[in-house]
Design a protein around this motif. Structure first.
Motif, PDB file in Angstrom:
ATOM      1  N   LEU A  39     -13.664   2.784  30.544  1.00  0.00           N
ATOM      2  CA  LEU A  39     -12.993   3.698  31.455  1.00  0.00           C
ATOM      3  C   LEU A  39     -13.311   3.346  32.904  1.00  0.00           C
ATOM      4  N   GLY A  40     -12.260   3.212  33.697  1.00  0.00           N
ATOM      5  CA  GLY A  40     -12.428   2.937  35.118  1.00  0.00           C
ATOM      6  C   GLY A  40     -12.688   1.489  35.466  1.00  0.00           C
ATOM      7  N   LEU A  41     -12.858   0.643  34.452  1.00  0.00           N
ATOM      8  CA  LEU A  41     -13.169  -0.766  34.704  1.00  0.00           C
ATOM      9  C   LEU A  41     -12.057  -1.706  34.260  1.00  0.00           C
ATOM     10  N   GLY A  42     -11.026  -1.164  33.667  1.00  0.00           N
ATOM     11  CA  GLY A  42      -9.964  -2.023  33.178  1.00  0.00           C
ATOM     12  C   GLY A  42     -10.441  -2.852  31.994  1.00  0.00           C
ATOM     13  N   LEU A  43      -9.907  -4.055  31.875  1.00  0.00           N
ATOM     14  CA  LEU A  43     -10.298  -4.952  30.798  1.00  0.00           C
ATOM     15  C   LEU A  43     -11.127  -6.098  31.360  1.00  0.00           C
ATOM     16  N   ARG A  44     -12.193  -6.427  30.685  1.00  0.00           N
ATOM     17  CA  ARG A  44     -13.049  -7.528  31.105  1.00  0.00           C
ATOM     18  C   ARG A  44     -13.148  -8.556  29.988  1.00  0.00           C
ATOM     19  N   LEU A  45     -13.016  -9.813  30.361  1.00  0.00           N
ATOM     20  CA  LEU A  45     -13.001 -10.904  29.400  1.00  0.00           C
ATOM     21  C   LEU A  45     -14.411 -11.217  28.917  1.00  0.00           C
ATOM     22  N   ILE A  46     -14.587 -11.265  27.602  1.00  0.00           N
ATOM     23  CA  ILE A  46     -15.897 -11.557  27.010  1.00  0.00           C
ATOM     24  C   ILE A  46     -16.008 -13.048  26.705  1.00  0.00           C
ATOM     25  N   HIS A  47     -15.130 -13.541  25.864  1.00  0.00           N
ATOM     26  CA  HIS A  47     -15.061 -14.952  25.500  1.00  0.00           C
ATOM     27  C   HIS A  47     -13.608 -15.334  25.304  1.00  0.00           C
ATOM     28  N   TYR A  48     -13.352 -16.621  25.358  1.00  0.00           N
ATOM     29  CA  TYR A  48     -12.009 -17.124  25.135  1.00  0.00           C
ATOM     30  C   TYR A  48     -12.083 -18.436  24.350  1.00  0.00           C
ATOM     31  N   SER A  49     -10.918 -18.834  23.842  1.00  0.00           N
ATOM     32  CA  SER A  49     -10.796 -20.124  23.162  1.00  0.00           C
ATOM     33  C   SER A  49      -9.419 -20.688  23.495  1.00  0.00           C
ATOM     34  N   ASN A  50      -9.377 -21.859  24.058  1.00  0.00           N
ATOM     35  CA  ASN A  50      -8.072 -22.408  24.432  1.00  0.00           C
ATOM     36  C   ASN A  50      -7.432 -23.214  23.305  1.00  0.00           C
ATOM     37  N   THR A  51      -8.208 -23.517  22.274  1.00  0.00           N
ATOM     38  CA  THR A  51      -7.649 -24.162  21.090  1.00  0.00           C
ATOM     39  C   THR A  51      -8.711 -24.139  19.994  1.00  0.00           C
ATOM     40  N   ALA A  52      -8.288 -24.334  18.776  1.00  0.00           N
ATOM     41  CA  ALA A  52      -9.243 -24.328  17.656  1.00  0.00           C
ATOM     42  C   ALA A  52     -10.350 -25.346  17.903  1.00  0.00           C
ATOM     43  N   GLY A  53     -11.589 -24.893  17.657  1.00  0.00           N
ATOM     44  CA  GLY A  53     -12.735 -25.771  17.815  1.00  0.00           C
ATOM     45  C   GLY A  53     -13.433 -25.675  19.152  1.00  0.00           C
ATOM     46  N   THR A  54     -12.840 -24.961  20.097  1.00  0.00           N
ATOM     47  CA  THR A  54     -13.456 -24.818  21.427  1.00  0.00           C
ATOM     48  C   THR A  54     -13.535 -23.354  21.817  1.00  0.00           C
ATOM     49  N   THR A  55     -14.598 -22.982  22.519  1.00  0.00           N
ATOM     50  CA  THR A  55     -14.757 -21.629  23.031  1.00  0.00           C
ATOM     51  C   THR A  55     -15.365 -21.693  24.416  1.00  0.00           C
ATOM     52  N   GLY A  56     -15.237 -20.587  25.156  1.00  0.00           N
ATOM     53  CA  GLY A  56     -15.823 -20.523  26.486  1.00  0.00           C
ATOM     54  C   GLY A  56     -16.220 -19.109  26.833  1.00  0.00           C
ATOM     55  N   LYS A  57     -17.055 -18.978  27.856  1.00  0.00           N
ATOM     56  CA  LYS A  57     -17.553 -17.679  28.270  1.00  0.00           C
ATOM     57  C   LYS A  57     -16.648 -17.060  29.321  1.00  0.00           C
ATOM     58  N   GLY A  58     -16.462 -15.744  29.217  1.00  0.00           N
ATOM     59  CA  GLY A  58     -15.704 -15.004  30.198  1.00  0.00           C
ATOM     60  C   GLY A  58     -16.608 -14.338  31.207  1.00  0.00           C
ATOM     61  N   GLU A  59     -16.198 -13.138  31.642  1.00  0.00           N
ATOM     62  CA  GLU A  59     -16.946 -12.411  32.673  1.00  0.00           C
ATOM     63  C   GLU A  59     -18.215 -11.757  32.147  1.00  0.00           C
ATOM     64  N   VAL A  60     -18.176 -11.258  30.912  1.00  0.00           N
ATOM     65  CA  VAL A  60     -19.292 -10.471  30.364  1.00  0.00           C
ATOM     66  C   VAL A  60     -19.681 -10.993  28.980  1.00  0.00           C
ATOM     67  N   PRO A  61     -20.185 -12.211  28.859  1.00  0.00           N
ATOM     68  CA  PRO A  61     -20.440 -12.805  27.547  1.00  0.00           C
ATOM     69  C   PRO A  61     -21.775 -12.439  26.899  1.00  0.00           C
ATOM     70  N   ASP A  62     -22.714 -11.895  27.695  1.00  0.00           N
ATOM     71  CA  ASP A  62     -24.066 -11.692  27.178  1.00  0.00           C
ATOM     72  C   ASP A  62     -24.084 -10.701  26.028  1.00  0.00           C
ATOM     73  N   GLY A  63     -24.746 -11.093  24.935  1.00  0.00           N
ATOM     74  CA  GLY A  63     -24.859 -10.240  23.766  1.00  0.00           C
ATOM     75  C   GLY A  63     -23.761 -10.453  22.745  1.00  0.00           C
ATOM     76  N   TYR A  64     -22.824 -11.350  23.068  1.00  0.00           N
ATOM     77  CA  TYR A  64     -21.686 -11.622  22.191  1.00  0.00           C
ATOM     78  C   TYR A  64     -21.594 -13.116  21.892  1.00  0.00           C
ATOM     79  N   SER A  65     -21.067 -13.422  20.709  1.00  0.00           N
ATOM     80  CA  SER A  65     -20.756 -14.809  20.380  1.00  0.00           C
ATOM     81  C   SER A  65     -19.430 -14.855  19.641  1.00  0.00           C
ATOM     82  N   VAL A  66     -18.771 -16.016  19.707  1.00  0.00           N
ATOM     83  CA  VAL A  66     -17.488 -16.201  19.036  1.00  0.00           C
ATOM     84  C   VAL A  66     -17.470 -17.564  18.365  1.00  0.00           C
TER      85      VAL A  66
END
Lengths: 114, 114
Positions: A39-66
């Motif tokens: 609430l009040g913060l909108g949406l924040r990116l945690i992690h992303y993947s631009n294609t199978a086999g690759t992942t990257g960190k977003g704005e708030v990645p700590d405590g999460y894995s993908v």
């Protein structure tokens, strides 16, 4: 119906427990994302993947894995949940990892950590 | 750093009246701008986007948005509001300088009164 499926829809979890939120898409999109909505913060990116086999960190990645073992699945894991991870989590995808494509969202997973 | 501001937490409008939901942005290069809508307990749905070309962009459900480069704004508009338009609206931006992130505003809740 084509789209993104998230599970579970809702979950209450004790602090310290491990939790995996599942996300599956059937649109053959290359890029996938995990956001949290607070609430009040909108949406924040945690992690992303631009294609199978690759992942990257977003704005708030700590405590999460993908992981991204294949095109369709993009699970998000909380190794040891904490109350500040109480949120609504949205999985999203886009056709390509470009700046012009819109995002397609799942219905969300509401997580409460006590 | 790129950012998006939605200056109004809430917008109230009577059914049949025109509506405007405001959005301003800050990016280092030319912006790619998006509007999404979220209905209660649902994921976000794409409404429209500005990539290049005409400053007036038309989207789903009769919505349109006007890109104004000098004012760095991308306001969402609709000539005649419906009660069913009541929802949470998010403005989002991506820059075209090689960045991958979609940055979302905090959201504006629209109430349309019958």
């Amino acid at each position: 119906i084509a789209g993104i499926t998230q599970a579970p829809t809702s979950q209450i979890l004790a602090a310290g427990r491990r939790m995996t939120l599942r996300c599956t898409q059937d649109m053959r999109h290359n890029a996938m994302y995990w956001y949290r909505q607070d609430l009040g913060l909108g949406l924040r990116l945690i992690h992303y993947s631009n294609t199978a086999g690759t992942t990257g960190k977003g704005e708030v990645p700590d405590g999460y894995s993908v992981s991204r073992a294949n095109t369709d699945d993009f699970p998000l894991t909380l190794a040891s949940a904490v109350p500040s991870q109480t949120s609504v989590y949205f999985c999203a995808s886009s056709l390509e990892y470009t700046n012009t494509g819109e995002l397609f969202f799942g219905e969300g997973s509401r997580l409460t950590v006590l | 750093a790129q950012s998006v501001a939605q200056p109004e937490d809430q917008v109230n409008v009577a059914e049949g009246n025109p509506l405007t939901v405001k959005c301003t942005y800050s990016v280092s290069g030319n912006p790619y701008l998006f509007w999404y809508v979220q209905y209660p307990n649902r994921g976000l749905q794409f409404l429209l986007k500005y990539i290049t070309g005409d400053n007036l962009v038309k989207g789903s459900y009769g919505f349109e948005a006007e890109f104004n480069k000098s004012q760095t704004s991308f306001h969402l508009k609709k000539p005649s509001a419906l009660v069913s338009d009541s929802a949470l609206y998010f403005c989002a931006v991506r820059d075209n300088g090689g960045g991958f992130k979609t940055i979302f505003g905090a959201g504006t809740r629209l109430f349309v009164k019958a």
